[in-house]
Write a protein that holds these residues in place. Structure first.
Motif, short mmCIF file in Angstrom:
data_model
loop_
_atom_site.label_atom_id
_atom_site.label_comp_id
_atom_site.label_asym_id
_atom_site.label_seq_id
_atom_site.Cartn_x
_atom_site.Cartn_y
_atom_site.Cartn_z
N ILE A 136 -4.42 -1.24 -7.88
CA ILE A 136 -4.13 0.15 -7.28
C ILE A 136 -2.70 0.36 -8.44
O ILE A 136 -1.83 -0.50 -8.43
CB ILE A 136 -3.45 -0.09 -6.05
CG1 ILE A 136 -4.66 -0.54 -4.67
CG2 ILE A 136 -2.71 1.05 -5.57
CD1 ILE A 136 -4.20 -0.64 -3.52
N ARG B 41 0.67 1.30 -9.47
CA ARG B 41 1.84 1.59 -8.70
C ARG B 41 3.08 1.59 -9.65
O ARG B 41 3.29 0.81 -10.69
CB ARG B 41 1.96 0.47 -7.74
CG ARG B 41 3.22 0.10 -6.92
CD ARG B 41 3.18 1.13 -5.68
NE ARG B 41 2.41 0.60 -4.85
CZ ARG B 41 1.26 1.52 -4.62
NH1 ARG B 41 0.97 2.50 -4.88
NH2 ARG B 41 0.08 0.82 -3.63
N ASP C 20 -5.54 6.31 -4.38
CA ASP C 20 -5.38 5.00 -4.75
C ASP C 20 -5.83 4.03 -3.70
O ASP C 20 -5.94 2.93 -4.22
CB ASP C 20 -3.90 4.63 -5.05
CG ASP C 20 -2.87 5.14 -3.75
OD1 ASP C 20 -3.43 5.85 -3.06
OD2 ASP C 20 -1.93 4.53 -3.76
N LEU C 21 -6.04 4.48 -2.44
CA LEU C 21 -6.57 3.41 -1.63
C LEU C 21 -7.96 3.59 -1.34
O LEU C 21 -8.42 2.92 -0.22
CB LEU C 21 -5.95 3.70 -0.25
CG LEU C 21 -4.29 3.46 -0.38
CD1 LEU C 21 -3.46 3.62 1.11
CD2 LEU C 21 -3.78 1.92 -0.96
N ARG D 4 -6.54 8.23 0.75
CA ARG D 4 -5.63 8.65 -0.36
C ARG D 4 -6.35 7.97 -1.75
O ARG D 4 -6.81 6.90 -1.64
CB ARG D 4 -4.20 7.99 -0.19
CG ARG D 4 -3.13 8.51 -0.93
CD ARG D 4 -1.92 7.69 -0.52
NE ARG D 4 -1.72 6.72 -0.88
CZ ARG D 4 -0.92 5.94 -0.61
NH1 ARG D 4 -0.10 6.10 0.64
NH2 ARG D 4 -0.74 4.70 -0.93
N LEU E 256 0.74 -1.06 -0.01
CA LEU E 256 0.07 -0.05 0.05
C LEU E 256 0.85 1.12 0.02
O LEU E 256 0.50 2.37 -0.04
CB LEU E 256 -1.14 0.14 1.12
CG LEU E 256 -1.80 -1.18 1.26
CD1 LEU E 256 -2.60 -1.11 2.70
CD2 LEU E 256 -2.64 -1.23 0.27
N PHE F 214 -6.71 5.55 4.35
CA PHE F 214 -7.18 5.24 3.23
C PHE F 214 -8.09 6.02 2.39
O PHE F 214 -8.63 5.85 1.34
CB PHE F 214 -7.97 3.96 3.47
CG PHE F 214 -7.17 2.94 4.07
CD1 PHE F 214 -5.96 2.60 3.59
CD2 PHE F 214 -7.79 2.16 5.07
CE1 PHE F 214 -5.47 1.38 4.40
CE2 PHE F 214 -6.98 1.22 5.72
CZ PHE F 214 -5.70 0.91 5.39
N ILE G 294 -10.22 0.56 -0.75
CA ILE G 294 -10.11 0.00 0.67
C ILE G 294 -10.78 0.46 1.72
O ILE G 294 -11.58 -0.06 2.49
CB ILE G 294 -8.66 0.01 1.08
CG1 ILE G 294 -7.65 -1.00 0.19
CG2 ILE G 294 -8.56 -0.83 2.43
CD1 ILE G 294 -5.92 -0.89 0.44
#
Lengths: 181, 763
Positions: B502, B504, B477-478, B475, B458, B473, B481
């Motif tokens: 996600i 990356r 990209d998170l 954020r 993560l 979470f 979750i």
């Protein structure tokens, strides 16, 4: 110094009072006269002002009264004086109020030398305080031109000591002499 | 009475074999028998002193004025010194104790001052008042009436004796004058006796003794002596009379002494009054002496003596008033000092007796507070302090029992804690080692733990622990979750799983996320656990497998018609070989094209077949550096504008790998690099050792134009190529080879420019 008149007056009163007290309470003293005669050192001593009212009262009350004299012949030394000879003289008197006689005695080193009665109080005083030509030592024991002195320490009994500090000092007499042969 | 507590003694085991040390000697103050003995001795001394003081009248004045007074004064001074010493010592001790802030110092000081005040003030007042009363009472002994009575009595007795002596003296003188004409040397003494007899019979005197002078002998210097001539005595004279006193007095009178009278005491029988007179002839010559004696009866003499004795005693008391008063005052002072010393000492002793048990209780309480629960006090009395000490000991015992229980529970808890800790470390280690990411949250939604895998997956570090999960979470990209957590919170214990992607570093990371709520036995939520699995390789493998199936079918479906197509095209070309040239040229051109494309399709199909049927690697321990060196040597002298450097990390062990496949991988990567650099540039092939993870890395880096992040993930997909030529299966095959070796391959930017492929192989 600026002294206040009142203070000055008080100082004068104090001085006069001190003199009077000194006259009334004359301290006993011992006059010692050593002489060398016939190969002997003879000591004559007389204790003055010791026969005061207290002593007279004690004698008149019938109390046995004793004057002890430790007579020492000592050689003067730089550090410690050396005793050449020593004699203890004791004069005692007891007054009998019934017969009104004084019974007197004298002893030398504990040995009774003389005893006699008297009715004369002055004779008692002389008996107790005046000693004539007491042999102390042979002159052979002395060094010619040596400095010596005779010291007489007198103790009186009974002591009329006061409460809490009964330890009183002895009456001292002292006479220096040079032995010339 | 205060309790006496000797010491604080920890209870020892009875099984100790060492000899028990001799108990320390108890000090005097702790020994009641000695104290009682001391008090008894003091009382005896006091009684003796009282007896001596009462009996001083029977002793000589010297004994009174010297021995008794001296002894009492010395005793007074000694006790005064003792009192000062005891007071000074205890004052200093109290000051020191107060400065050191010792417990009960202030209390002791107050108690001592109180006790001293209670005894000192009354004792001193009694001393002052009593001394004054005593001095006054001594003064009252000597009052005027008593003085007058005793003086008069003494005067009467003395005058009586003097008068009787005077009378006897007169008789002696009269008789001496009467005998002046008598020849004392005559042997016949009857005339003399006749002359003397009337004096005795008329009781003028009781005895007359006549002496005659014996002339001195011829020797020079000798004195005349007296010789008794006759004596006449009354029968009333008591027995035991001797002539000695009369002889002495006669001699004394003859010698001219003034004392011619004497008194001879016969004890209880009475007194004899002697008087002597010298008998002189008409010419004045002393011829003899006469001693007349009068007798005073025992009663009369005794009464006279008693009167005189009373007077003398009275006067002696007056003379010895000061030392006598001194004796009483000294005695009084001594008793006062005894009381003061005793009360001071007793006060201090009682203070100590009171405070010491309390001090020892406090000390023992401190010891117990410090955890030494085996402390016990030894009670030596059955009073309140004894009960207090007993209660303290019971408390200490119960505390010790409770302490032992607690210690046992603590040991059990510690054991369990160790066990749990071990389990926790075990789980933590597992969590740290596994590739599955785990994130736990508490009931408040705060992140409590996050393992390394989760942090890596993560892109979070451990500083998020303690922060709200929703904030972390949040954020971009998170956020999936966060949504999963929100939905998981509603499922109440049912795990909610979801696969999320996600981005990356330009690639997609596929995570299988399972959110499970932790429920207590009561059903209350205690938090949640997020389990994250990186399924990207799995998805890749699935894709590769799908592509392999596609490739296998394509190869099967395409390759079969290619041969008839090629044969048909060649048949057409042979059939039209005789055709007119334009037609022949057209047919030739078409058939060549068809055969060429068929060949191209065959090549493509072969690659697909190869991709689909790639064999499993046969790994053997291989020197990776040597393999790379051998592979790179193939390019030597081929590309003049390309420089290929090799850098090998030292200590790289032999790696189990299929040399041919890895060689193909390296060739593929180097070919791609040369192609990307347009055959001009610098390539570095290097190896790295990661012993902590048991990995060997092979890096192929170029300084070409690089690959945009968006393109990187697609690089490894089949049929994706940035080149104008090629099947697009190269890197797919590379990834598959590396995956079948248990490794991984990643692509990234090279610094300062270019592309960097990193292969990780287990070693």
């Amino acid at each position: 110094m600026n002294v206040q008149p009142r203070t000055l007056h008080l100082l004068r009163v104090f001085a006069v009072a001190s003199v009077l007290v000194a006259i009334v309470h004359a301290e006993p003293d011992i006059a010692v006269t050593p002489i060398a005669r016939d190969g002997q050192v003879l000591v004559t001593f007389d204790m003055t002002d010791a026969f005061g009212p207290d002593v007279r009262d004690a004698i008149q009350s019938g109390l046995p009264t004793t004057f002890s004299y430790e007579v020492e012949l000592r050689r003067v030394s730089a550090l410690f004086d050396r005793t050449i000879a020593q004699v203890t003289m004791t004069a005692s008197v007891r007054f009998d109020n019934l017969t009104r006689r004084y019974q007197m005695s004298r002893s030398i080193d504990g040995r009774v030398e003389d005893a006699r009665p008297t009715e004369d109080q002055e004779a008692v005083r002389a008996w107790m305080t005046h000693f004539e030509r007491i042999p102390l030592s042979a002159t052979a024991a002395l060094e010619a031109n040596g400095e010596y002195y005779v010291r007489v320490r007198a103790h009186t009994r009974p002591r009329n000591a006061w409460f809490f500090w009964p330890w009183g000092g002895a009456i001292l007499g002292h006479a220096n002499f040079t032995f010339i042969q | 009475m205060a309790a006496t507590v000797t010491s604080i003694t920890p209870r020892r085991s009875a099984t100790t074999a060492a000899p028990t040390p001799e108990p320390p000697r108890r000090p005097f103050r702790d020994n009641p028998r000695l104290i009682l003995a001391g008090i008894a001795i003091l009382l005896v001394v006091l009684i003796a002193l009282v007896a001596i003081a009462n009996g001083t009248s029977r002793f000589s004045p010297d004994f009174l004025s010297e021995f008794v007074l001296y002894a009492l004064s010395a005793a007074d001074l000694t006790m005064l010194a003792a009192l000062v010493f005891v007071l000074a010592r205890n004052i200093v001790k109290l000051i020191v104790e107060r400065r050191k802030a010792l417990p009960f110092a202030r209390f002791r000081a107050k108690l001592v001052l109180l006790l001293l005040g209670m005894t000192f003030v009354p004792a001193v007042l009694v001393l002052i008042v009593g001394s004054e009363l005593m001095i006054q009472s001594v003064d009252r002994w000597f009052n005027a009436p008593m003085d007058e009575i005793l003086t008069s009595a003494n005067k009467i007795a003395g005058d009586y004796y003097a008068e009787r002596q005077l009378l006897v003296s007169d008789h002696a003188n009269r008789i001496a004058r009467a005998l002046s004409s008598v020849d004392l040397g005559n042997r016949d003494v009857r005339p003399i006796r006749d002359l003397l007899a009337p004096n005795v019979t008329l009781q003028r005197v009781q005895m007359i003794e006549v002496y005659r002078v014996v002339p001195p002998q011829a020797q020079r210097g000798s004195l005349p002596t007296l010789e008794p001539v006759v004596d006449v005595a009354a029968p009333a004279l008591p027995p035991g009379y001797s002539r000695a006193a009369a002889d002495r007095l006669a001699a004394q009178a003859l010698s001219g002494a003034r004392e011619t009278r004497s008194v001879e005491t016969l004890g209880n029988s009475g007194d004899l009054l002697h008087a002597a007179a010298v008998i002189r002839a008409k010419d004045g010559r002393a011829t003899g002496a006469v001693v007349a004696t009068d007798y005073l009866t025992g009663d009369l003499a005794a009464r006279s003596r008693r009167m005189t004795q009373a007077f003398e005693n009275y006067n002696q008391l007056r003379v010895l008033k000061r030392p006598l008063a001194g004796v009483y005052l000294s005695f009084f002072l001594m008793v006062t000092l005894l009381i003061l010393v005793g009360s001071t000492w007793m006060g201090l002793y009682m203070t100590k007796r009171i405070t010491r048990p309390v001090q020892m209780l406090a000390a023992a309480a401190r010891e117990i507070g410090a955890g030494r629960l085996d402390q016990r006090l030894e009670p030596q009395s059955n009073d309140e302090f004894g009960s207090l000490v007993e209660a303290f000991n019971v408390m200490a015992s119960e505390l010790a029992t409770s302490r032992r229980k607690v210690e046992r529970s603590t040991i059990e808890l510690e054991r369990k804690h160790v066990e749990v800790e071990g389990r926790r470390r075990y789980i933590e280690t597992i969590l740290e080692r596994i590739t599955t990411g785990v994130v736990s949250l508490d009931a408040a939604g705060m992140i409590t733990t996050i393992n390394s895998a989760a942090g890596r997956l993560l892109s979070l570090d451990r500083r998020i622990v303690g922060q709200p999960a929703m904030a972390v979470f949040d954020r971009a990209d998170l956020q999936p979750i966060a949504k999963l957590l929100t939905s998981g919170g509603r499922t109440k214990g049912e795990p909610s799983a979801q696969e999320i992607a996600i981005p990356r570093e330009g690639q997609e990371l596929h995570l299988a996320v399972v959110a499970t709520s932790l429920l207590a036995e009561s059903g209350a939520s205690e938090g949640a656990v997020l389990v994250l699995d990186d399924v990207t390789p799995l998805i890749r493998a699935q894709k590769v497998a799908a592509w392999r199936e596609v490739a296998r079918r394509l190869a099967h479906e395409i390759k079969n018609p290619l041969t008839p197509i090629q044969l048909s095209a060649e048949r057409l070309r042979r059939h039209f070989s005789t055709a007119p040239p334009p037609a022949k040229a057209l047919v030739d051109e078409c058939t060549v094209t068809i055969v060429g494309e068929v060949e191209s399709l065959k090549g493509l199909v072969d690659e697909f077949s190869q991709f689909a049927r790639m064999p499993s690697p046969r790994t053997i321990p291989t020197d990776l550096a040597q393999l790379i060196t051998d592979t790179i040597s193939l390019y030597r002298g081929i590309f003049s504008d390309v420089r290929i450097d090799q850098r090998f990390a030292p200590g790289i062990p032999l790696v189990r790998l299929d040399a041919e496949q890895i060689k193909r991988v390296i060739i593929n990567l180097v070919d791609n690099a040369i192609e990307a650099m347009e055959r001009r540039g610098h390539i570095v092939v290097e190896t790295q050792l990661d012993p902590s993870n048991s990995l060997v890395r092979v890096v192929v880096a170029d300084d070409g134009p690089g690959i945009p992040p968006a393109e990187r993930e697609k690089l490894f997909l089949p049929y994706y190529s940035t080149k104008r030529r090629g099947s697009g299966l190269g890197l797919a095959i590379v990834r598959r080879i590396i995956a079948e070796h248990g490794g991984s391959i990643e692509v990234g930017n090279n610094a300062p420019r270019g592309t960097r492929f990193t292969i990780e192989l287990p070693c």
